[in-house]
Design a protein around this motif. Structure first.
Motif, mmCIF file in Angstrom:
data_model
loop_
_atom_site.group_PDB
_atom_site.id
_atom_site.type_symbol
_atom_site.label_atom_id
_atom_site.label_comp_id
_atom_site.label_asym_id
_atom_site.label_seq_id
_atom_site.Cartn_x
_atom_site.Cartn_y
_atom_site.Cartn_z
ATOM 1 N N GLU A 171 -5.470 17.854 -45.429
ATOM 2 C CA GLU A 171 -6.018 17.025 -44.625
ATOM 3 C C GLU A 171 -6.006 16.439 -43.588
ATOM 4 O O GLU A 171 -5.248 15.611 -43.447
ATOM 5 C CB GLU A 171 -7.285 17.242 -45.384
ATOM 6 N N LEU A 172 -6.547 16.274 -42.426
ATOM 7 C CA LEU A 172 -6.529 15.689 -41.653
ATOM 8 C C LEU A 172 -7.533 13.890 -41.751
ATOM 9 O O LEU A 172 -8.465 14.492 -42.194
ATOM 10 C CB LEU A 172 -7.477 15.653 -39.837
ATOM 11 N N PRO A 173 -6.972 12.958 -41.331
ATOM 12 C CA PRO A 173 -8.209 11.683 -41.700
ATOM 13 C C PRO A 173 -9.732 12.135 -41.298
ATOM 14 O O PRO A 173 -9.618 13.189 -40.135
ATOM 15 C CB PRO A 173 -7.430 10.592 -40.848
ATOM 16 N N PHE A 174 -10.761 11.860 -42.203
ATOM 17 C CA PHE A 174 -12.038 11.463 -41.614
ATOM 18 C C PHE A 174 -12.224 10.089 -41.249
ATOM 19 O O PHE A 174 -11.582 9.197 -41.742
ATOM 20 C CB PHE A 174 -12.884 11.563 -42.649
ATOM 21 N N ARG A 175 -13.599 10.540 -40.487
ATOM 22 C CA ARG A 175 -13.880 9.011 -39.372
ATOM 23 C C ARG A 175 -15.340 8.521 -39.789
ATOM 24 O O ARG A 175 -16.159 9.661 -39.518
ATOM 25 C CB ARG A 175 -13.715 8.572 -38.188
ATOM 26 N N TYR A 176 -16.223 8.009 -39.623
ATOM 27 C CA TYR A 176 -17.410 7.060 -39.578
ATOM 28 C C TYR A 176 -17.397 6.016 -39.333
ATOM 29 O O TYR A 176 -17.081 5.450 -39.012
ATOM 30 C CB TYR A 176 -18.054 6.816 -41.104
ATOM 31 N N ARG A 177 -18.175 6.648 -37.612
ATOM 32 C CA ARG A 177 -17.945 5.341 -36.131
ATOM 33 C C ARG A 177 -19.456 5.150 -36.399
ATOM 34 O O ARG A 177 -20.458 6.069 -35.825
ATOM 35 C CB ARG A 177 -17.211 5.106 -35.329
ATOM 36 N N CYS A 178 -19.741 3.904 -36.025
ATOM 37 C CA CYS A 178 -21.433 3.831 -35.585
ATOM 38 C C CYS A 178 -21.601 2.193 -34.381
ATOM 39 O O CYS A 178 -20.407 1.944 -34.369
ATOM 40 C CB CYS A 178 -22.739 3.741 -36.431
ATOM 41 N N ALA A 179 -21.985 2.708 -33.171
ATOM 42 C CA ALA A 179 -21.538 1.051 -32.311
ATOM 43 C C ALA A 179 -22.790 0.567 -32.730
ATOM 44 O O ALA A 179 -22.968 -1.006 -32.129
ATOM 45 C CB ALA A 179 -22.372 1.770 -31.023
ATOM 46 N N GLN A 180 -23.921 0.271 -33.652
ATOM 47 C CA GLN A 180 -24.541 -0.787 -34.252
ATOM 48 C C GLN A 180 -24.329 -1.236 -35.042
ATOM 49 O O GLN A 180 -22.769 -1.185 -35.904
ATOM 50 C CB GLN A 180 -25.452 0.007 -34.873
ATOM 51 N N PRO A 181 -23.828 -2.861 -35.438
ATOM 52 C CA PRO A 181 -23.649 -3.485 -36.711
ATOM 53 C C PRO A 181 -23.598 -3.025 -38.032
ATOM 54 O O PRO A 181 -24.707 -2.420 -38.364
ATOM 55 C CB PRO A 181 -24.206 -4.997 -36.738
ATOM 56 N N ALA A 182 -22.539 -3.400 -38.167
ATOM 57 C CA ALA A 182 -22.283 -3.034 -39.766
ATOM 58 C C ALA A 182 -23.748 -3.177 -40.649
ATOM 59 O O ALA A 182 -23.742 -2.402 -41.772
ATOM 60 C CB ALA A 182 -20.868 -2.723 -40.068
ATOM 61 N N TRP A 183 -23.757 -3.736 -40.621
ATOM 62 C CA TRP A 183 -24.875 -5.084 -42.493
ATOM 63 C C TRP A 183 -25.844 -4.454 -42.139
ATOM 64 O O TRP A 183 -26.837 -4.105 -42.633
ATOM 65 C CB TRP A 183 -24.872 -6.380 -41.230
ATOM 66 N N SER A 184 -26.609 -3.290 -40.482
ATOM 67 C CA SER A 184 -27.414 -2.802 -40.476
ATOM 68 C C SER A 184 -27.491 -1.199 -39.983
ATOM 69 O O SER A 184 -29.186 -0.366 -40.218
ATOM 70 C CB SER A 184 -28.447 -3.022 -38.981
ATOM 71 N N ASP A 185 -26.279 -0.842 -40.849
ATOM 72 C CA ASP A 185 -26.455 0.641 -41.048
ATOM 73 C C ASP A 185 -26.315 1.321 -42.103
ATOM 74 O O ASP A 185 -25.860 0.253 -44.043
ATOM 75 C CB ASP A 185 -24.889 1.182 -40.379
ATOM 76 N N ARG A 186 -28.150 1.560 -42.398
ATOM 77 C CA ARG A 186 -28.572 2.115 -44.117
ATOM 78 C C ARG A 186 -27.120 3.252 -44.542
ATOM 79 O O ARG A 186 -27.220 2.992 -45.928
ATOM 80 C CB ARG A 186 -29.865 2.743 -43.951
ATOM 81 N N ASN A 187 -27.282 3.863 -43.308
ATOM 82 C CA ASN A 187 -26.500 5.287 -43.901
ATOM 83 C C ASN A 187 -24.600 4.497 -45.222
ATOM 84 O O ASN A 187 -24.402 5.837 -45.832
ATOM 85 C CB ASN A 187 -25.925 6.545 -43.335
ATOM 86 N N LEU A 188 -24.518 3.349 -44.557
ATOM 87 C CA LEU A 188 -22.850 2.583 -44.162
ATOM 88 C C LEU A 188 -22.515 2.657 -45.819
ATOM 89 O O LEU A 188 -21.250 3.085 -46.920
ATOM 90 C CB LEU A 188 -22.687 2.126 -44.017
ATOM 91 N N ARG A 189 -23.468 1.911 -46.453
ATOM 92 C CA ARG A 189 -23.497 1.913 -47.935
ATOM 93 C C ARG A 189 -23.374 2.942 -48.672
ATOM 94 O O ARG A 189 -22.760 3.292 -49.555
ATOM 95 C CB ARG A 189 -25.023 0.853 -48.527
ATOM 96 N N ASP A 190 -24.256 4.234 -48.366
ATOM 97 C CA ASP A 190 -24.195 5.439 -49.064
ATOM 98 C C ASP A 190 -23.050 6.689 -49.172
ATOM 99 O O ASP A 190 -22.497 6.810 -50.258
ATOM 100 C CB ASP A 190 -25.127 6.217 -49.252
ATOM 101 N N ALA A 191 -22.043 5.783 -47.713
ATOM 102 C CA ALA A 191 -20.781 6.546 -47.528
ATOM 103 C C ALA A 191 -20.321 6.112 -48.167
ATOM 104 O O ALA A 191 -18.978 6.431 -48.446
ATOM 105 C CB ALA A 191 -20.865 6.924 -45.947
ATOM 106 N N ALA A 192 -20.075 4.747 -48.323
ATOM 107 C CA ALA A 192 -18.970 3.893 -49.073
ATOM 108 C C ALA A 192 -19.047 3.715 -49.999
ATOM 109 O O ALA A 192 -18.178 3.560 -50.656
ATOM 110 C CB ALA A 192 -19.544 2.091 -48.502
ATOM 111 N N ARG A 193 -20.053 4.512 -51.065
ATOM 112 C CA ARG A 193 -20.227 4.353 -52.807
ATOM 113 C C ARG A 193 -20.067 5.618 -52.680
ATOM 114 O O ARG A 193 -19.515 5.898 -54.136
ATOM 115 C CB ARG A 193 -21.898 3.959 -52.953
ATOM 116 N N ALA A 194 -20.101 6.350 -52.146
ATOM 117 C CA ALA A 194 -19.559 8.229 -52.377
ATOM 118 C C ALA A 194 -18.317 8.537 -51.897
ATOM 119 O O ALA A 194 -17.461 9.502 -52.974
ATOM 120 C CB ALA A 194 -20.658 9.048 -51.313
ATOM 121 N N VAL A 195 -17.809 7.738 -50.961
ATOM 122 C CA VAL A 195 -15.952 8.045 -50.666
ATOM 123 C C VAL A 195 -15.306 7.608 -51.105
ATOM 124 O O VAL A 195 -15.341 5.849 -51.850
ATOM 125 C CB VAL A 195 -15.486 7.814 -48.964
ATOM 126 N N ARG A 196 -14.396 7.758 -51.864
ATOM 127 C CA ARG A 196 -12.962 7.632 -52.774
ATOM 128 C C ARG A 196 -12.025 8.126 -52.190
ATOM 129 O O ARG A 196 -11.718 9.250 -51.865
ATOM 130 C CB ARG A 196 -13.129 7.824 -54.261
#
Length: 277
Positions: A54-79
């Motif tokens: 598989e090609l690598p996956f990415r999740y990028r966002c221009a807002q600060p990492a500490w304020s992105d609520r979706n990042l916490r769920d994504a980081a918990r879901a992805v192994r």
């Protein structure tokens, strides 16, 4: 500037290093201890590998990492067994998603901490050095992405350390033509899912901080009751801008002008010496 980390080992949740560690990457986005800037809030990105084909996956966002609520769920879901994460502090170019690391081309991901001095003056000549077949894939306006595509031009997919050396040489030679002294400061990481290639280099020999983990197998013997080492496995390896934990014997600073290649449990270090293509 920026902070980043790259991991290879047993599959683990991204949350383990992004959020749960005492000095996690999210903590560093607000309270960096070793960075040129304390706060790194101009966007973030994570890139990870799934199945071998598989090609690598990415999740990028221009807002600060500490304020992105979706990042916490994504980081918990992805192994993942191989991943990279980056928090950005912008220089010269705007905060927008296309300027967030990691950059991707095929199976390769790339992150950078540092800068090309007087980049707006050098940008045109640097971009003219990129292989025309690669040019259409450039999405943003950062010096970091240009460095990535120059490395691809100089053979990153074939001999990655040599390609990064040629890229660094090209930047310095271009800067010299414009009268820009000490143009390049970088810690960089490139990976293809099978290997992590990192380098610490600057024209003035005063690069941004970079560390790597020591032998996890040895640390498992020193700390047999620590579940974190059992989870990552004896061949796990981290290279990162600054340590995640205050634990004696866990981290070693990468020396100035050194490249590190981590592949299939083997770690190799070598002098990083920019040279002409």
């Amino acid at each position: 500037m920026c902070r980043w980390l790259a991991y290879t080992g047993n599959p683990i949740q991204l949350e383990a290093v992004l959020f749960r560690a005492r000095h996690s990457l999210i903590d560093q986005s607000l309270h960096s201890r070793l960075g040129a800037t304390t706060t790194n809030g101009d966007g973030f990105g994570v890139g990870w590998y799934g199945e071998p084909d598989e090609l690598p996956f990415r999740y990028r966002c221009a807002q600060p990492a500490w304020s992105d609520r979706n990042l916490r769920d994504a980081a918990r879901a992805v192994r993942s067994r191989v991943f990279v994460a980056h928090i950005r502090s912008a220089t010269d170019t705007p905060s927008q998603e296309t300027n967030c690391h990691p950059f991707r081309y095929g199976r390769w991901l790339f992150v950078h901490n540092g800068l090309i001095r007087d980049y707006p003056r050098l940008r045109r000549d640097l971009m003219l050095g990129i292989n025309p077949d690669l040019f259409a894939s450039i999405e943003g306006s950062t010096d970091s992405e240009v460095m990535f595509y120059l490395a691809l031009t100089f053979g990153l997919e074939i001999e990655p350390v040599q390609a990064l050396e040629r890229m660094a040489c090209f930047v310095e030679e271009t800067a010299d033509k414009h009268g820009v002294s000490e143009p390049l400061n970088m810690t960089v990481c490139a990976m293809d899912g099978e290997q992590i290639v990192a380098a610490r280099y600057s024209s003035e020999r005063n690069s941004r901080s970079l560390y790597h983990s020591t032998s996890i197998r040895h640390l498992m013997e020193l700390y047999p009751d620590d579940p974190r080492f059992a989870a990552v496995g004896s061949d796990a390896f981290l290279v990162l801008s600054e340590p995640l934990l205050d634990l004696e014997g866990l981290w070693q600073e990468v020396p100035e002008s050194v490249a590190i290649v981590a592949k299939r449990g083997r770690i190799e270090g070598r002098i990083f010496n920019p040279r002409r293509a």
